[in-house]
Design a protein around this motif. Structure first.
Motif, PDB file in Angstrom:
ATOM      1  N   ALA A  18       2.811  20.913   2.008  1.00 55.98           N
ATOM      2  CA  ALA A  18       2.457  22.490   1.900  1.00 55.98           C
ATOM      3  C   ALA A  18       3.021  22.723   0.591  1.00 55.98           C
ATOM      4  CB  ALA A  18       3.146  23.059   3.176  1.00 55.98           C
ATOM      5  N   VAL A  19       4.326  22.365   0.254  1.00 52.93           N
ATOM      6  CA  VAL A  19       5.150  22.532  -0.933  1.00 52.93           C
ATOM      7  C   VAL A  19       4.206  22.164  -2.193  1.00 52.93           C
ATOM      8  CG1 VAL A  19       7.052  22.141  -2.271  1.00 52.93           C
ATOM      9  CG2 VAL A  19       7.241  22.615  -0.060  1.00 52.93           C
ATOM     10  N   VAL A  20       3.774  20.862  -2.220  1.00 54.80           N
ATOM     11  CA  VAL A  20       2.804  20.489  -3.463  1.00 54.80           C
ATOM     12  C   VAL A  20       1.577  21.437  -3.478  1.00 54.80           C
ATOM     13  CG1 VAL A  20       1.472  18.663  -4.154  1.00 54.80           C
ATOM     14  CG2 VAL A  20       3.807  18.254  -3.222  1.00 54.80           C
ATOM     15  N   GLY A  21       1.035  21.671  -2.282  1.00 53.98           N
ATOM     16  CA  GLY A  21      -0.407  22.398  -2.283  1.00 53.98           C
ATOM     17  C   GLY A  21      -0.197  23.964  -2.954  1.00 53.98           C
ATOM     18  N   LEU A  22       1.195  24.575  -2.723  1.00 56.38           N
ATOM     19  CA  LEU A  22       1.414  26.123  -3.200  1.00 56.38           C
ATOM     20  C   LEU A  22       2.507  25.751  -4.342  1.00 56.38           C
ATOM     21  CD1 LEU A  22       2.349  27.519   0.332  1.00 56.38           C
ATOM     22  CD2 LEU A  22       0.262  27.754  -1.243  1.00 56.38           C
TER      23      LEU A  22
END
Length: 98
Positions: free
Chosen positions: A47-51
């Motif tokens: 989630a962090v990498v995607g956002l």
């Protein structure tokens, strides 16, 4: 979440002591976590990498520093690896590990 909403939520969290809490929190020992807990960390990481590119710069810096804070012996190499990984993968639509 729109950037303005995210900024407001982070400001609220920070006002409640969020950033101070992070600075005092002990690091995670992923090796000592149960399989399902490691999967949760993977999902959060995805989630962090995607956002990543949508996060405010201050949040990106705080996450980056938090990731390498206890890695005195190889902090420079770890920073370089994280930077390369984020360059290659940030903002990509990826599926959660499953």
């Amino acid at each position: 979440m729109a950037r303005q909403e995210m900024n407001e939520a982070l400001d609220c969290w920070n006002d409640e002591g969020g950033a101070q809490f992070l600075a005092q929190t002990a690091g995670y020992d992923a090796e000592g976590l149960a399989h399902n807990e490691r999967r949760l960390l993977e999902c959060l990481g995805v989630a962090v990498v995607g956002l990543w590119r949508e996060l405010p710069t201050a949040v990106q810096r705080a996450l980056f520093q938090y990731a390498v804070r206890d890695q005195a012996s190889d902090a420079a190499e770890l920073k370089a690896q994280i930077a390369r990984f984020l360059h290659d993968h940030a903002g990509q639509q990826t599926r959660s590990p499953g």
